[in-house]
Design a protein around this motif. Structure first.
Motif, mmCIF file in Angstrom:
data_model
loop_
_atom_site.group_PDB
_atom_site.id
_atom_site.type_symbol
_atom_site.label_atom_id
_atom_site.label_comp_id
_atom_site.label_asym_id
_atom_site.label_seq_id
_atom_site.Cartn_x
_atom_site.Cartn_y
_atom_site.Cartn_z
ATOM 1 N N THR A 25 0.838 -1.199 0.000
ATOM 2 C CA THR A 25 0.000 0.000 0.000
ATOM 3 C C THR A 25 0.874 1.250 0.000
ATOM 4 O OG1 THR A 25 -1.737 -1.143 1.253
ATOM 5 C CG2 THR A 25 -1.815 1.264 1.223
ATOM 6 N N PRO A 169 -11.416 -0.825 0.355
ATOM 7 C CA PRO A 169 -11.061 -1.487 -0.908
ATOM 8 C C PRO A 169 -9.682 -2.131 -0.920
ATOM 9 C CG PRO A 169 -12.027 0.678 -1.315
ATOM 10 C CD PRO A 169 -11.782 0.590 0.161
ATOM 11 N N VAL A 170 -8.729 -1.557 -0.175
ATOM 12 C CA VAL A 170 -7.361 -2.066 -0.225
ATOM 13 C C VAL A 170 -7.228 -3.419 0.472
ATOM 14 C CG1 VAL A 170 -6.550 -1.002 1.929
ATOM 15 C CG2 VAL A 170 -4.936 -1.356 0.030
ATOM 16 N N GLU A 233 -17.374 -0.400 -4.575
ATOM 17 C CA GLU A 233 -17.017 0.549 -5.624
ATOM 18 C C GLU A 233 -17.289 1.980 -5.162
ATOM 19 O OE1 GLU A 233 -15.562 2.284 -8.877
ATOM 20 O OE2 GLU A 233 -15.385 0.155 -8.358
ATOM 21 N N ARG A 236 -14.476 3.063 -3.050
ATOM 22 C CA ARG A 236 -13.304 3.414 -3.874
ATOM 23 C C ARG A 236 -13.404 4.857 -4.359
ATOM 24 N NH1 ARG A 236 -13.984 -1.946 -6.167
ATOM 25 N NH2 ARG A 236 -12.280 -3.321 -5.475
ATOM 26 N N THR A 241 -6.644 7.550 -2.670
ATOM 27 C CA THR A 241 -6.115 6.651 -3.696
ATOM 28 C C THR A 241 -5.517 5.370 -3.133
ATOM 29 O OG1 THR A 241 -4.012 7.880 -3.646
ATOM 30 C CG2 THR A 241 -5.643 8.538 -5.305
ATOM 31 N N GLY A 243 -6.925 3.554 -0.875
ATOM 32 C CA GLY A 243 -8.000 2.660 -0.469
ATOM 33 C C GLY A 243 -8.071 2.413 1.015
#
Length: 271
Positions: A25, A169-170, A233, A236, A241, A243
């Motif tokens: 990350t 999301p990550v 989504e 996101r 950026t 996540g």
């Protein structure tokens, strides 16, 4: 609890995924911008933001778009106030407690102040991703809240709930699921602690809690307004950026909840 048993069985996978996320990350910088100031020549209220990378504004490029900047933008048309931000990437409840103890009697420009009317805390994500137990974390949170109550005599402490890690999301599954369940558990216990502190503040036998201090939990209502995309989504789109950190839309919504609590306190003559 069921999720604890499942997480224990999945421990090797969760550790592997956690290490991979940390390694891959991208590390976003803390945003530029002033962290101490006032919105007018005659501040009617003082505000302290205390916490971790989210409190510091990681995820946006300037404090103007972070929590502090959004609070200034939304609250300054209604009153003049002074503000201070003490936050650092990687901070936990324990390291913040340590910093307060180390600098509380020094000439630190923020922590040496005698009073803040409102304190907003944002701590827990770095705790929850470690191996700390919920009970140990709650004990540290209680110590922190008692310390800042004694030290700064605030009228209102706004404790930010842990974000929905189950929607980050990550994070891959099952790590995302496990951390999401853990965050829900920590938040339930945190809410109970704040209710208890509110009740204890009304008792003269409690020397740690000022009866004039109110405790409130700030929990972001992250609802997906678009049925054509999944919640993942949607996250996101509103997160940074990486996540993992808030994006500008989340900082805006977070600030809105803080300002609502402050304005509500003013209208009820709590300040």
């Amino acid at each position: 609890m069921l999720h604890q048993g499942i997480s224990i069985m999945l421990a090797p996978v969760l550790v592997f995924q956690g290490l991979k996320v940390r390694r891959t990350t991208p590390r976003l910088p803390e945003p530029e911008g002033e962290r101490v100031g006032k919105t007018g020549s005659n501040p009617a209220l003082s505000l302290l933001i205390l916490g971790d990378s989210a409190a510091a504004g990681v995820g946006v490029s300037n404090q103007q778009h972070a929590l502090l900047g959004q609070i200034i933008e939304q609250l300054s048309p209604q009153l003049e106030f002074s503000y201070a931000l003490f936050a650092k990437t990687g901070s936990t409840t324990a390291t913040t407690l340590q910093a307060l103890h180390e600098r509380i009697d020094t000439a630190h420009p923020i922590l040496s102040q005698k009073h803040y009317d409102v304190i907003v805390t944002s701590l827990g994500v770095n705790d929850i991703t470690s191996s700390i137990s919920c009970d140990k974390w709650l004990q540290q949170q209680k110590q922190l809240l008692e310390l800042i109550t004694q030290r700064y005599k605030p009228k209102l402490i706004l404790v930010t709930a842990l974000p929905p890690l189950g929607l980050f999301p990550v994070l891959p599954n099952p790590l995302r699921w496990s951390l999401g369940q853990r965050a829900n558990q920590f938040n339930r216990k945190l809410q109970q602690l704040l209710i208890k502190l509110d009740q204890q503040g009304a008792l003269p036998i409690n020397q740690h809690i000022d009866p004039t201090t109110a405790f409130r939990l700030i929990k972001l209502p992250l609802d997906n307004p678009r049925p054509d995309i999944t919640m993942l989504e949607f996250m996101r789109q509103v997160m940074a950026t990486d996540g993992f950190h808030p994006g500008a839309p989340i900082y805006n919504a977070w600030a809105n909840l803080v300002v609502e609590q402050i304005v509500g306190g003013i209208k009820s003559a709590a300040f």
